[in-house]
Design an enzyme around this catalytic site. Structure first.
Site, PDB file in Angstrom:
ATOM      1  N   LYS B  11      35.121 -77.791 -21.709  1.00 49.61           N
ATOM      2  CA  LYS B  11      35.864 -78.059 -20.627  1.00 49.61           C
ATOM      3  C   LYS B  11      36.186 -77.122 -19.524  1.00 49.61           C
ATOM      4  O   LYS B  11      36.719 -76.015 -20.126  1.00 49.61           O
ATOM      5  CB  LYS B  11      37.254 -78.822 -20.930  1.00 49.61           C
ATOM      6  N   THR B  56      35.852 -83.424 -24.343  1.00 50.99           N
ATOM      7  CA  THR B  56      36.540 -82.649 -23.382  1.00 50.99           C
ATOM      8  C   THR B  56      37.772 -82.886 -22.931  1.00 50.99           C
ATOM      9  O   THR B  56      38.469 -82.070 -22.629  1.00 50.99           O
ATOM     10  CB  THR B  56      35.275 -82.073 -22.438  1.00 50.99           C
ATOM     11  N   ASP B  57      38.087 -84.068 -22.542  1.00 53.29           N
ATOM     12  CA  ASP B  57      39.496 -84.621 -22.041  1.00 53.29           C
ATOM     13  C   ASP B  57      40.217 -84.240 -22.855  1.00 53.29           C
ATOM     14  O   ASP B  57      41.399 -83.982 -22.297  1.00 53.29           O
ATOM     15  CB  ASP B  57      39.502 -86.042 -21.894  1.00 53.29           C
ATOM     16  N   PHE B 158      25.296 -39.635  -0.161  1.00 54.92           N
ATOM     17  CA  PHE B 158      24.077 -40.082  -0.961  1.00 54.92           C
ATOM     18  C   PHE B 158      22.957 -39.223  -0.680  1.00 54.92           C
ATOM     19  O   PHE B 158      22.442 -39.432   0.641  1.00 54.92           O
ATOM     20  CB  PHE B 158      23.955 -41.512  -0.868  1.00 54.92           C
ATOM     21  N   ARG B 175      29.566 -40.968   3.919  1.00 54.58           N
ATOM     22  CA  ARG B 175      29.234 -42.238   4.273  1.00 54.58           C
ATOM     23  C   ARG B 175      30.455 -43.145   3.798  1.00 54.58           C
ATOM     24  O   ARG B 175      31.322 -42.538   3.029  1.00 54.58           O
ATOM     25  CB  ARG B 175      27.994 -42.694   3.573  1.00 54.58           C
ATOM     26  N   GLN B 218      26.894 -45.093  -8.550  1.00 52.47           N
ATOM     27  CA  GLN B 218      26.543 -44.828 -10.105  1.00 52.47           C
ATOM     28  C   GLN B 218      27.649 -43.738 -10.713  1.00 52.47           C
ATOM     29  O   GLN B 218      28.113 -43.652 -11.647  1.00 52.47           O
ATOM     30  CB  GLN B 218      25.038 -44.488 -10.692  1.00 52.47           C
ATOM     31  N   ASN B 244      27.445 -52.453  -4.014  1.00 50.92           N
ATOM     32  CA  ASN B 244      27.469 -51.395  -2.886  1.00 50.92           C
ATOM     33  C   ASN B 244      27.463 -52.454  -1.478  1.00 50.92           C
ATOM     34  O   ASN B 244      26.430 -52.843  -1.189  1.00 50.92           O
ATOM     35  CB  ASN B 244      26.409 -50.430  -2.886  1.00 50.92           C
ATOM     36  N   HIS B 246      27.599 -52.766   1.741  1.00 55.15           N
ATOM     37  CA  HIS B 246      27.055 -51.495   2.842  1.00 55.15           C
ATOM     38  C   HIS B 246      27.878 -51.793   4.178  1.00 55.15           C
ATOM     39  O   HIS B 246      28.037 -53.063   4.677  1.00 55.15           O
ATOM     40  CB  HIS B 246      25.676 -51.789   3.013  1.00 55.15           C
TER      41      HIS B 246
END
Lengths: 282, 282, 282, 282
Positions: B11, B56-57, B158, B175, B218, B244, B246
């Site tokens: 469930k 599942t109930d 970067f 950045r 990373q 990332n 951007h």
């Protein structure tokens, strides 16, 4: 000491639409691509050395550029080209993975024909393909779809289950069965007619769902997968996920009314969840 | 011949809110639970035999009932009770899995105090826990969170990446670095102070993110994971996913204006995707 | 004969992030802007005459360019500049409307300080502003917020309502009261300290919500609006929308358990909906 | 002094599914209903007096009960019954409004027939109806739909627009035109064949969209609305909202490739926004 384990990186949600301008009509492919790479990237993580890093921005450009030069007619063929291209140009990459999903645009139906350059999007369902390649083996291709929303109003029961002190669900010999099918299958060979097989698999799943005398979601899921493996010899296995999207029968007796299986409340949560993997066995 | 492979059912999206009424103040737990079971269910799939099927109930009812009787203070402890309960009452089940996510309600801050029975939901971030148990081993507990949205406007560059014929990204020594962190970690023991460790891990991740001189996503991801494994001896590993997100610098020169790293367009798609698993190594 | 009635056009979801680089710390504004214009555009609709059409792409550029040159500290001031700029350069436009929503980035808290260039996004709540200008009057400024998710676990009852043949709801003298407040207010003057008033209004709404002995959502909504109009003389009115996000008490007696107002199921649908407009009256 | 202005309350997202069990086949209606009431509720707001308050829970029950007793075949007829029922039983209510949206379930197509009790949901598009009634006039009925996603790959240009210092958009004589149409129309009478008119309106909108030589979104929107008002005499007006869902031509010259209007990037944000109201004029 810390060890860098499994890792990957890439670009997600790269959207690209390709319009093929044939004489007299156009075709449209509307894809969302994800590229993920694995390889020798330890020094990037530990030392900030980017000398082996293909920027994810370049991966995005690769999708656009290849979309132009490619003659692939389907996601699976395009995915194969994409991973081969990335592996070939990037020796530091050991595994390349492309996951593509397609929004289907159909030519507009007009009375007895279709319009050559006008399209309608059937947005609920989503077609998918995944291609994974390394440097030694043939690429593996896995196709599928998501969110095929279907409903049976007859031929579905659920009885004979376990009753315990926490059971409140009554047995039902005639319940609604609504689900949103997700399917994934692997091919026995990477060179098959992907589009035609996709249609056949989808059709078989729907045909079995419609005809099955369902004793549970599991029971019908298995019959659907079995039907596909019987009909489509080109695939090795199929994985099906079928949530049970409950439709609750409303108790109208409180208002002096009967409810002969007619008025239901569909609910989004909670929902049942059933998944199984069926494979061809020798 | 067809073989039934890996399968599970259960469930999803069982919501439960528990209000603890202490003298003088209340506490609230707002959880969404998923239960998945594995076991001997072959005949249900192939023959429609429901005699081993816990509906599942009933799983949903189990969550409600156990929420009342349990004294668990955190998701991890509740998850452990839940899977133990299900395994104990259902011999046909071999593996039980509970995945819980929490929406955090904080007491309303008022000047120098907090209100005892009024709460505000900080809805962006989501705390998670997963408990998996079988019949032979101690349960495994995996905690985490999702969607911790953070941004660095300094200390991120970067440069030095691969340039090829498809490169258009310029190098940047300053950045923006925006991401939505997803984390998952496993404990070395299933009996630890889960809540306190969760806070410490989250704090360490934020502290390292803030202080790091980032050379790539990373590079920062690794430093964050390394920091957590150094600070928190009770966990065995950590898995971090950091898209990332951007923020593109707008070219204002077209309008006769400069743009000294001030005006950006955040985009949702495409986005970079970086994930890695760090583990303690002996 | 066909007449062209009310019409407008513009650009939606223009995202812009401005990073102010002060000595020692940065500030971030993260806005999503919508611009809508009304004016003399009949010939565009009927004849395809674009000579009076400012492209929506240019509106997007206007947001970027103005974000650079503007010294506005808040959405309301930026919105006023934006509509004034558009009206001034485009005589064919009679009404310009800018709707802005803000994602709030807060400086990361570190023990006893905050980090100068690292930010965390509290993503649930959303601040809004709307500025509408024509050629004759002062612009109208309407501020607000959406999705302030709050909960009272004490001080809320609902009794004495109409009972008829379709009533099943029991009276409750102690229920949960959860809602997601949306607020909008108009100022008596377009030149007020928008940011400070926004804080004061939000604080008052929360304070009254916490303290109120609620007899219904309507009752508390009114008290909240009344409190704001009493505390904040600079606004003319306030419009509040407060869905009743139901938390249902679970019937555990079926399992031999009591439930002393402790275990609830929060549901997303259906939900109650209450909205009202309160204004200052002379 | 504070005055209570415009206010309303009710229940949102009441889901109901009705299964009509005809001999040989079933039909399914899957509706989400919102009810909003206006009336004399001042004392509820100001004094917490609930004696005139019909609980929103009872409104939910009303939907279920009426769904059983009603013979309405379409949302509009059901909405009319619903508002009449609420007005008749609640003298304190002056205006009742029912807004209904429908998820369409179609019988599964099988080769040359359809399956009588199996359905597929086409989930993208959504049909809507709104009925408003007071105590003196005939109810007003407003029908519509949302999210009809369509695309033209030919017959669309955008030239001759204003160029200024912030213009960067090039003119285009052959662009893609993608949109998601939202439409609303009012009927001249509340007793018309709603379902048949809905089909005719949708068909006309699509037919004109396909055939039109578009000079702008506005130009095509107007032609579509004009076409509907010409074809369907039963409606008084039509309101169309057509965002311009941009597909950007990718610059491949950076990679030494041409791009003869073939490779595009569809974007979700920002997007153009165009809305207009067309009405029949005597």
């Amino acid at each position: 000491m810390i060890a860098l384990g499994q890792n990957s990186y890439g670009k997600s949600r790269v959207r690209v639409m390709k319009v093929k301008r044939h004489p007299g009509h156009h075709d449209v492919r509307d894809w969302t691509v994800e590229i993920l790479l694995e390889g020798d990237f330890q020094s990037c993580f530990t030392d900030g050395d980017n000398s082996r890093i293909l920027p994810t921005d370049t991966m995005k450009n690769t999708v656009y550029s290849l979309a132009r030069s490619s003659t692939a007619e389907c996601m699976e063929e395009f995915g194969k080209e994409l991973v081969a291209f990335l592996l070939q140009r990037n020796p530091q990459v050991s595994v390349a993975r492309a996951s593509i999903s397609e929004k289907t645009w159909e030519h507009l139906s007009m009375h007895e024909s279709t319009h050559p350059t006008t399209f309608v999007q059937l947005s609920g369902e989503c077609q998918t393909a995944e291609v994974i390649a390394n440097r030694s083996d043939a690429p593996t291709v896995r196709s599928g779809f998501e969110n095929l929303v279907i409903l049976k109003t007859a031929g579905s029961e659920f009885v004979g289950f376990i009753k315990d002190s926490l059971t409140t669900l009554p047995e039902s010999t005639d319940r609604l069965f609504a689900t949103a099918v997700k399917a994934r299958w692997n091919y026995l060979s990477p060179t098959v007619p992907f589009g035609a097989l996709r249609c056949k698999i989808r059709e078989t799943l729907l045909r079995v769902f419609a005809a099955h005398k369902s004793k549970s979601v599991q029971h019908t899921l298995y019959a659907m997968g079995e039907g596909v493996l019987a009909d489509v010899r080109e695939i090795a296995d199929i994985e099906l996920t079928m949530p049970n999207k409950h439709c609750l029968l409303v108790d109208l007796s409180r208002f002096g009314q009967d409810n002969p299986n007619e008025i239901f409340v569909p609910i989004d949560e909670p929902h049942g969840y059933i998944e199984a993997h069926l494979r061809r066995q020798d």
